[in-house]
Design a protein around this motif. Structure first.
Motif, PDB file in Angstrom:
ATOM      1  N   CYS A 780      -0.345   3.310  -0.390  1.00  0.00           N
ATOM      2  CA  CYS A 780      -1.274   2.171  -0.522  1.00  0.00           C
ATOM      3  C   CYS A 780      -2.696   2.676  -0.291  1.00  0.00           C
ATOM      4  CB  CYS A 780      -0.939   1.072   0.476  1.00  0.00           C
ATOM      5  SG  CYS A 780      -2.179  -0.249   0.434  1.00  0.00           S
ATOM      6  N   LEU A 782      -5.517   1.018  -0.287  1.00  0.00           N
ATOM      7  CA  LEU A 782      -6.361   0.200   0.583  1.00  0.00           C
ATOM      8  C   LEU A 782      -6.083   0.514   2.050  1.00  0.00           C
ATOM      9  CD1 LEU A 782      -8.435  -2.093   0.908  1.00  0.00           C
ATOM     10  CD2 LEU A 782      -6.528  -3.675   1.036  1.00  0.00           C
ATOM     11  N   ARG A 783      -4.803   0.612   2.394  1.00  0.00           N
ATOM     12  CA  ARG A 783      -4.473   0.895   3.800  1.00  0.00           C
ATOM     13  C   ARG A 783      -5.066   2.241   4.212  1.00  0.00           C
ATOM     14  NH1 ARG A 783       1.463   0.864   6.788  1.00  0.00           N
ATOM     15  NH2 ARG A 783       0.658   1.466   8.818  1.00  0.00           N
ATOM     16  N   ALA A 979      -4.598  -2.308  -3.297  1.00  0.00           N
ATOM     17  CA  ALA A 979      -3.580  -2.689  -2.306  1.00  0.00           C
ATOM     18  C   ALA A 979      -2.250  -2.680  -3.048  1.00  0.00           C
ATOM     19  CB  ALA A 979      -3.873  -4.071  -1.771  1.00  0.00           C
ATOM     20  N   VAL A 980      -1.302  -1.873  -2.570  1.00  0.00           N
ATOM     21  CA  VAL A 980      -0.012  -1.750  -3.253  1.00  0.00           C
ATOM     22  C   VAL A 980       1.101  -2.185  -2.305  1.00  0.00           C
ATOM     23  CG1 VAL A 980       1.544  -0.179  -4.486  1.00  0.00           C
ATOM     24  CG2 VAL A 980      -0.933   0.244  -4.476  1.00  0.00           C
ATOM     25  N   LYS A 981       1.775  -3.269  -2.645  1.00  0.00           N
ATOM     26  CA  LYS A 981       2.838  -3.779  -1.772  1.00  0.00           C
ATOM     27  C   LYS A 981       3.918  -2.708  -1.606  1.00  0.00           C
ATOM     28  CE  LYS A 981       4.241  -8.308  -0.778  1.00  0.00           C
ATOM     29  NZ  LYS A 981       4.054  -9.641  -1.196  1.00  0.00           N
ATOM     30  N   ASN A 982       4.378  -2.467  -0.381  1.00  0.00           N
ATOM     31  CA  ASN A 982       5.390  -1.433  -0.169  1.00  0.00           C
ATOM     32  C   ASN A 982       6.233  -1.760   1.060  1.00  0.00           C
ATOM     33  OD1 ASN A 982       4.251   0.143   2.308  1.00  0.00           O
ATOM     34  ND2 ASN A 982       2.481  -0.234   0.981  1.00  0.00           N
ATOM     35  N   CYS A 985       4.526  -2.471   4.497  1.00  0.00           N
ATOM     36  CA  CYS A 985       3.529  -3.542   4.684  1.00  0.00           C
ATOM     37  C   CYS A 985       3.763  -4.274   5.996  1.00  0.00           C
ATOM     38  CB  CYS A 985       3.596  -4.553   3.543  1.00  0.00           C
ATOM     39  SG  CYS A 985       2.841  -3.949   2.035  1.00  0.00           S
ATOM     40  N   CYS A 988       1.849  -2.811   8.740  1.00  0.00           N
ATOM     41  CA  CYS A 988       0.476  -2.432   8.405  1.00  0.00           C
ATOM     42  C   CYS A 988      -0.537  -2.978   9.415  1.00  0.00           C
ATOM     43  CB  CYS A 988       0.150  -2.955   7.012  1.00  0.00           C
ATOM     44  SG  CYS A 988      -1.519  -2.571   6.520  1.00  0.00           S
ATOM     45  N   VAL A 990      -3.681  -3.195   8.950  1.00  0.00           N
ATOM     46  CA  VAL A 990      -4.848  -3.813   8.322  1.00  0.00           C
ATOM     47  C   VAL A 990      -4.447  -4.966   7.401  1.00  0.00           C
ATOM     48  CG1 VAL A 990      -6.281  -1.749   8.498  1.00  0.00           C
ATOM     49  CG2 VAL A 990      -4.822  -2.052   6.496  1.00  0.00           C
ATOM     50  N   ALA A 991      -3.253  -5.520   7.631  1.00  0.00           N
ATOM     51  CA  ALA A 991      -2.773  -6.599   6.762  1.00  0.00           C
ATOM     52  C   ALA A 991      -3.729  -7.799   6.764  1.00  0.00           C
ATOM     53  CB  ALA A 991      -1.378  -7.036   7.197  1.00  0.00           C
ATOM     54  N   CYS A 994      -6.037  -7.590   3.934  1.00  0.00           N
ATOM     55  CA  CYS A 994      -5.402  -7.236   2.666  1.00  0.00           C
ATOM     56  C   CYS A 994      -5.299  -8.461   1.753  1.00  0.00           C
ATOM     57  CB  CYS A 994      -4.000  -6.686   2.961  1.00  0.00           C
ATOM     58  SG  CYS A 994      -3.069  -6.378   1.469  1.00  0.00           S
ATOM     59  N   ILE A 996      -3.474  -9.134  -0.694  1.00  0.00           N
ATOM     60  CA  ILE A 996      -2.175  -9.593  -1.195  1.00  0.00           C
ATOM     61  C   ILE A 996      -1.287 -10.104  -0.060  1.00  0.00           C
ATOM     62  CG2 ILE A 996      -2.182  -8.223  -3.313  1.00  0.00           C
ATOM     63  CD1 ILE A 996      -0.349  -6.255  -1.997  1.00  0.00           C
ATOM     64  N   GLN A 997      -1.832 -10.176   1.133  1.00  0.00           N
ATOM     65  CA  GLN A 997      -1.087 -10.771   2.245  1.00  0.00           C
ATOM     66  C   GLN A 997      -1.729 -12.102   2.613  1.00  0.00           C
ATOM     67  OE1 GLN A 997       1.643  -9.532   3.213  1.00  0.00           O
ATOM     68  NE2 GLN A 997       1.489  -7.468   2.346  1.00  0.00           N
TER      69      GLN A 997
HETATM   70  S1  SF4 Z   1      -0.380  -4.872   3.788  1.00  0.00           S
HETATM   71 FE1  SF4 Z   1      -1.803  -4.521   2.145  1.00  0.00          FE
HETATM   72  S2  SF4 Z   1      -3.070  -2.862   2.866  1.00  0.00           S
HETATM   73 FE2  SF4 Z   1      -1.285  -2.897   4.167  1.00  0.00          FE
HETATM   74  S3  SF4 Z   1       0.118  -1.487   3.196  1.00  0.00           S
HETATM   75 FE3  SF4 Z   1       0.627  -3.486   2.395  1.00  0.00          FE
HETATM   76  S4  SF4 Z   1      -0.559  -3.655   0.547  1.00  0.00           S
HETATM   77 FE4  SF4 Z   1      -1.423  -1.977   1.698  1.00  0.00          FE
END
Ligand code: SF4
Length: 1005
Positions: A780, A782-783, A979-982, A985, A988, A990-991, A994, A996-997
């Motif tokens: 990810c 962004l993270r 930001a790549v969902k994985n 997450c 994470c 820094v959610a 983010c 997408i959260q």
């Molecule tokens: S929550 Fe957002 S920033 Fe964190 S790992 Fe998942 S996609 Fe990346």
């Protein structure tokens, strides 16, 4: 604290029947009438009319059920007269019984439900219970059943001997065991007061009334010239006996047997005819047959439900001046049901101007209300606080703890840390560590005290000064005030609590009482929480006051012990005049005698409402009540009678609940395979939708287009941004001025222009790449970006352990050490890794020792395969614009002279065998060491395997690695980070930033 609202005085024009009832004198009068027929109003007027005629108000007694109800009646009468009353004019039967016993020189204490259950739990082991009950006797359900059984027996005038005899006669084996318990329970209650240092007679509610009934046989006849009884249908046998003993000819009894809601508490609607017969024989009866409360729609539905009783009540005529509405809706799940209810209340408030306190939601049982409570809070609808066990309220707990510690004059570390991290301490886990470090650094050498001892001493004595000591000083000051109050001989629990409560300040130096009050008045979720906390604090003060009055000579600590022992919530203590403008979530019992413009009757599910399970089915309290009425029935017939009685009781509860609505009634249920609406719901649904065929699947409602502030703001923002709508802009402006969260563009982070469109690293500059960062970046972007620019916690204990283990692994090869000496070194200096004490720290140390052992095991396992060459080997090199610097944990030499890379991992989770083949960190390490590398391994030291867990990588294709690193480096130094969902997450850091959260979305508008 919340102030009392003035109580309004209603003016009525009375019907002929009501006038007759008000002017009736000197003969018993029975007033019957359905919901909303004005029975209570007539009783109030009857009292006032007598006072206005010159009768001494102290010769009038109004009896009702529930302290709140009595307080409301008192207020309603007091407001209309200037006469002085020596004793409360309106009382509950229990309050009356108490004052009769006191007047007769007794010294009784009424055991509250929680207190009684507490005693039962303490004594339950003292009796030999039948084998079948052994597993249950320590459960809350058993305690409650046992309490109910003893109460029901007492209400019927049974003694433990009667219970035993009836147990033998009717082959109720458990009654025989329960009678033995009951005997020892009564004996122990008398002795138990030694705990409190003075003799008192502890009685449960039923004993109290019976005892008073016996006393009054001689002395209390004619004490009251007039007795007015409201809600007589809620009375039990003992209360009826008491009434009979004190009643004069000027007796007025009001009742509606179809609205009985307290059968589970001993009310005896089936014995009403017998109880009234004596009064009726020499008196009159008046039927009030008009419903002044219900709207036309609600009235029609009430009539339909009333028709379901085996013997239907008299039909009331309606005096409705509005059409009203009855709605029945079914939902796919509880979330939709709750959202729909919240939306309906919100709309009624905003569109029709209903006050929150003019709406209520009624459930069959309090356990059903959590989804609706959360939905209301999400909608920022103020909702009445939930009754909690005091010792379990997180906001109250630190106050209790501080009081207990002040009484004891000492502290342990655990308590000290709880106090420091409470609202008046204001510390978090990081500042706690800082406080400990600063204390150890400055004072440990001088005093020889450990970090924990220093913290406790600092709170008790306030001796140590450190830069981060603000929380310590606040807690110390409060502890000091509390300790001084606790030491005073005259101090009561109430004084100690007041000393703490009135001096407790938060980290903004604001009184906590003031902070909670302000928060409560702001409303919303936090406001509701503050409301709940204030309620709990009031409850605590009320308990302390009662304790102080009852046990003047008892020591302070006993009160706090009693509060800790109490495991169930106590009574509501606020009176109606103090009710704030909130929506209440109630049961039919707690809604008794009240009315709201809009009532939602929710959760009308199969098996829940009606709940046809026989109450007290284990010990048979329900059977006991029926047995008392039907001594000659065979067991099987008795069971059928009991079941039929429960069915009627459930219908009465439903009838009582729906009759609380004056304008609008909403009935809801969930309709899905495992959760079906009940027959009561179908009944309502049919009433509301006469044209719908219930056999065909009726439509299921979904809660959408909801009127929450967040939804409205979000729609307006979309409209504004997409269509540039002027109306949307104007509405948002108005909402922002009204303080609606999210309406003000200043709060829209996402709408601000991008602060820079330059790449993170200028084109001419090298881009720093760390080997572990490449994999993170691939997962990810962004993270990676946020974490490598400050979005990461400081050193955690886990990270420190990792550093230490790597250092020890390095030392193992470079100096004269062995496993034992390293373990000794590690454990002796553990405080440097983790200054905390307690089991968490001990567990971490145990883990570190195990990792060290596994490292040694790894070395042994390599014997004859590879030899150690170098540890912590540093490399720095460029690949294209990428500037890489790295340290490799360990380089070994294979038997054929090639180099081999080893990286130790101290985390729990391992990557997959497949992922290891292309792991960027190992690839970069192999690239750094040169072309003569035979491969690389990750060795997991924190893994519970007999052998070592490794993940291996074959020699790399150097060209492919170069291309990968160059490509990644360019993206790392670029302008955009996806930001790549994985699968990580959920962990994470820094959610909240983010897009997408859910928790981070608000940041981007
Ligand atoms: S929550 Fe957002 S920033 Fe964190 S790992 Fe998942 S996609 Fe990346």
């Amino acid at each position: 604290m919340l102030k009392r609202r003035p109580i309004s005085v209603n003016t009525y024009s009375f019907t002929e029947a009501q006038k007759l009832a008000i002017s009736h004198r000197n003969k018993p009068l029975i007033i019957t009438g359905g919901p909303g027929s004005g029975k209570t109003t007539v009783l109030i007027e009857a009292a006032i009319a007598r006072i206005n005629e010159g009768q001494d108000p102290n010769s009038i007694l109004v009896l009702t059920f529930g302290r709140e109800r009595a307080s409301e009646l008192r207020d309603a009468i007091a407001l209309r007269t200037s006469q002085t009353m020596l004793e409360p004019l309106a009382r509950t039967f229990h309050a009356l019984a108490h004052s009769i016993l006191k007047a007769e020189g007794h010294n009784p204490i009424l055991l509250s439900g929680p207190e009684q259950e507490g005693w039962i739990r303490q004594l339950v082991d003292g009796v030999e219970w039948p084998k079948e009950l052994q597993a249950a006797i320590h459960t809350r359900g058993f305690t409650r059943e046992l309490r109910d059984l003893m109460l029901r027996a007492t209400e019927r005038g049974w003694t433990p001997e009667d219970l035993e005899k009836n147990g033998q006669t009717y082959k109720e084996e458990f009654w025989i065991a329960a009678s033995k318990f009951w005997k020892s329970y009564i004996g122990t209650l008398i002795l138990a007061d030694a705990d409190h240092g003075e003799p008192k007679e502890r009685l449960d509610s039923a004993q109290l009334v019976w005892r008073a009934a016996h006393v009054t046989r001689n002395a209390f006849k004619n004490q009251f010239k007039t007795i007015l009884v409201d809600e007589f249908q809620e009375s039990d046998k003992a209360q009826r006996a008491l009434l009979e003993n004190i009643a004069t000819d000027d007796l007025v009894i009001a009742l509606d047997q179809y609205s009985t809601v307290g059968r589970f508490r001993g009310a005896d609607p089936d014995g009403l005819a017998e109880a009234l017969a004596k009064f009726q024989a020499k008196g009159d009866a008046i039927q009030l047959s008009e419903n002044f409360r219900a709207s036309s729609a609600v009235h029609l539905f009430l009539e339909k439900v009333a028709g379901e009783f085996p013997k239907a009540p008299e039909i009331q005529s309606s005096s409705a001046n509005n059409a009203g509405l009855v709605v029945a809706e079914r939902f796919i799940d509880g979330a939709n049901e709750a959202a729909f209810i919240a939306d309906k209340l919100q709309r009624a408030h905003l569109e029709r101007g209903l006050k929150w306190s003019e709406m209520a939601v009624i459930f069959r049982s309090p356990a059903q209300n959590s989804a609706v409570r959360s939905a209301l809070m999400r909608y920022a609808i103020p909702v009445a606080g939930e009754l909690q066990v005091l010792s379990e309220n997180a906001s109250i707990a630190p106050f209790l703890l501080l009081a207990e510690s002040a009484i004891a004059g000492k502290l342990d570390l655990n308590t000290a840390e709880i106090l420091l991290s409470s609202e008046f301490g204001g510390a978090d886990s990081i500042s706690l560590r800082r406080i400990r470090r600063e204390l150890v650094t400055k004072y440990s050498g001088k005093t020889g005290l450990t970090g924990s001892e220093l913290i406790c001493q600092a709170i008790i004595n306030g001796e140590y000064e450190i830069p981060s000591g603000a929380s310590l000083s606040r807690v110390h000051l409060l502890f000091d005030i509390a300790e001084r109050t606790a030491k005073k001989k005259s101090s009561q629990p109430e004084d100690l609590l007041w000393a703490i409560w009135s001096n407790a300040k938060n980290s903004d130096n604001e009184l906590i009482s003031e902070a909670w009050r302000k928060q409560a008045l702001k409303g919303g979720v936090r406001g509701a929480n503050a409301d709940r906390d204030l309620d709990a604090m009031l409850q605590l003060f009320e308990s302390a006051r009662r304790f102080g009055q009852r046990f003047k000579r008892s020591d302070l600590a006993q009160f706090f012990k009693d509060i800790r022992k109490s495991e169930i919530a106590g009574d509501v203590i606020t009176a109606k005049g103090q009710r704030p403008d909130v929506v209440e979530l109630l049961t039919p019992f707690s809604a008794k005698g009240r009315e709201w413009k809009l009532v939602v009757v929710a959760g009308v599910q199969e098996g829940i409402w009606p709940n046809l399970r026989i109450r007290g089915s284990l010990l048979g309290s329900e059977r006991l009540a029926e047995r008392d009425r039907n001594p000659d029935l065979a067991a099987i017939e008795l069971e059928l009678v009991a079941k039929a009685a429960v069915a009627v009781d459930e219908l009465r509860l439903f009838y009582a609940a729906i009759s609380r609505a004056s304008q609008e009634l909403i009935i809801t249920a969930i309709d899905r395979e495992e959760d079906q609406p009940s027959t009561y719901f179908d009944f309502a649904y049919e009433f509301c939708n006469p044209e719908v065929d219930l056999e065909a699947k009726p439509e299921i409602c979904r809660a959408d287009n909801l009127l929450s502030a967040a939804n409205v703001v979000s729609k307006l923002r979309k409209d504004l941004l997409k269509n540039n709508s002027k109306e949307a802009a104007a509405t948002l402006k108005a909402l922002a001025e009204a303080g609606i969260t999210g309406a003000n563009p200043n709060d829209w982070y996402g709408i601000k222009p991008i602060s820079s469109d330059q790449p993170a690293v200028a084109d001419s500059q090298p881009i720093k790449v760390s080997p572990s960062g490449v994999e993170k970046f691939d997962e990810c972007q962004l993270r990676w970006f946020l974490e490598s620019h400050g979005g990461q916690d400081g050193n955690t204990t886990a990270q420190l352990i990792g550093t230490v283990i790597h250092k020890f692994a390095e030392l193992a090869e470079s100096s004269e050490v062995n496993l034992d000496s390293q373990i000794e070194l590690l454990t002796a200096n553990w405080k440097l890794v983790d200054p905390e004490t307690g089991w968490i720290s001990r567990t971490s140390m145990g883990r570190a020792v195990l990792m060290l052992k596994r490292f040694y095991k790894y070395r042994e396992s390599m014997a004859g395969k590879r030899t150690f060459k170098e540890s912590e080997a540093s490399y720095k090199f460029n690949i294209g614009r990428a500037l890489i610097s790295c340290k490799i944990d360990r380089i070994e030499t294979t038997v054929d002279g090639k180099l081999y890379i080893v990286d130790f991992k101290t985390g729990k989770s391992a990557i997959s065998v497949e992922d290891a083949k292309t792991d960027a960190q190992m690839q970069i390490y192999q690239y750094a060491v040169g072309p003569d590398v035979a491969g690389a391994s990750l060795v997991y030291l924190d893994h519970d395997l007999k052998g070592n867990k490794t993940r291996d990588q074959l020699p790399i294709d150097r060209k492919a690695v170069e291309a990968r690193i160059e490509r990644t480096a360019v993206m790392m130094g670029g302008k955009r980070y996806l930001a790549v969902k994985n699968s990580n997450c959920q962990f994470c850091n820094v959610a909240t930033s983010c897009p997408i959260q859910i928790e981070g979305r608000g940041l981007y508008g």
